[in-house]
Design an enzyme around this catalytic site. Structure first.
Site, mmCIF file in Angstrom:
data_model
loop_
_atom_site.group_PDB
_atom_site.id
_atom_site.type_symbol
_atom_site.label_atom_id
_atom_site.label_comp_id
_atom_site.label_asym_id
_atom_site.label_seq_id
_atom_site.Cartn_x
_atom_site.Cartn_y
_atom_site.Cartn_z
ATOM 1 N N HIS A 272 -8.502 -6.304 -1.653
ATOM 2 C CA HIS A 272 -9.276 -6.215 -0.406
ATOM 3 C C HIS A 272 -8.371 -5.706 0.732
ATOM 4 C CE1 HIS A 272 -11.788 -7.488 2.923
ATOM 5 N NE2 HIS A 272 -12.627 -8.170 2.165
ATOM 6 N N GLU B 7 -11.337 -1.050 -0.147
ATOM 7 C CA GLU B 7 -11.010 -2.010 -1.193
ATOM 8 C C GLU B 7 -11.169 -1.400 -2.582
ATOM 9 O OE1 GLU B 7 -13.295 -5.593 -0.479
ATOM 10 O OE2 GLU B 7 -13.501 -5.036 1.625
#
Length: 278
Positions: free
Chosen positions: A154, A254
């Site tokens: 992320h 991400e």
């Protein structure tokens, strides 16, 4: 040089410095929260008010979403899985040469993890720090049964300003708009003037982030999904560990196996999600 360090509150992390770059990785969550090439501003964004406390996820850097991305079917379980707040073990630290350092961190099943996800596993994060940032998240199935995972690295990128950000490489790619839950198709480059939360699929090319002062490239392997996220004004004001203007200087791209890109790992087999940022 690779050094194990501890904050006054006991929070432990690993500091890596070589002639090409420097980085910091927390043992909690195997969370890379700093990466900068020598003589340059940090590539990763980190909230000025982020918590560095046991059991609390760090806001910024590269949280690990695993073994599920988003919410589990059981909404009582933690969003984005349990790996990002679990304590990992440092398996090895090495220096290939003066410009390249590597750290391998490992998480395995425990009584706590089995309550949330009933499988035996070994999860390794291999981080290589050089003039490129390389992250390899390897899932090994130690169970007798196959299991399915969704996951993401992320990554929060640091920006001069969100109005300067342009993403190339996702033109004509289908995506789920998580704000409307509608399926859409990207037309042209991605720019930002409002909240964006999208999961792109069928991604098969390098992604490029253009900012006012630099250009960054993201190259993924064993992944065909990419999440693009900026919370904008209203959501930022509701989020923990973020100043109200934080959205202006961060953008998440991400590397993922999300939704339609979920992966099944058979017993005694492995899957590795890899991303290289340069």
């Amino acid at each position: 040089m690779i050094t194990h360090k501890k904050l006054p509150n006991g929070f432990v992390y690993i500091e890596i410095k070589n002639s090409a770059a420097e980085a910091k990785i927390a043992l909690q969550g195997a969370h890379l929260f700093h990466y900068a090439r020598v003589g340059e501003e940090p590539i990763l964004w980190l909230s000025e008010v982020s918590d560095f406390e046991t059991g609390k996820a760090i806001r910024g850097g590269v949280p690990i979403c695993w073994p599920w991305f988003g919410f589990s079917e059981d909404k009582a379980l933690p969003q984005h899985g349990f790996a990002r707040t679990a304590m990992w073990d440092c398996v090895s630290c090495s220096e290939a040469d003066e410009k390249s350092s590597s750290v391998i961190l490992r998480l395995t099943h425990s009584q706590e993890s089995l309550k949330m996800w009933p499988y035996l596993f070994e999860l390794d994060l291999h981080v290589t720090i050089s003039d490129k940032l390389t992250m390899e998240l390897k899932t090994t199935n130690l169970d007798c049964n196959p299991f399915s995972i969704t996951q993401a690295l992320h990554t929060y990128f640091s920006l001069s300003h969100i109005s300067d950000a342009v993403i190339k490489g996702l033109d004509k790619k289908p995506y789920l708009d998580a704000l409307t839950w509608k399926d859409e198709v990207q037309e042209g480059d991605i720019t930002f003037n409002q909240e964006v939360d999208r999961v792109y699929q069928e991604v098969d090319r390098e992604i490029t982030l253009y900012d006012k002062n630099r250009t960054l490239h993201v190259r993924n392997e064993n992944s065909s999904s990419v999440v693009v996220w900026n919370p904008w004004i209203e959501k930022t004001s509701r989020m923990s560990a973020m100043n109200k203007d934080a959205y202006e200087h961060m953008l998440c791209i991400e590397s993922a196996n999300a939704f339609d890109d979920a992966r099944v790992v058979k017993p005694q087999k492995s899957h590795t999600l890899k991303t290289v940022i340069f």
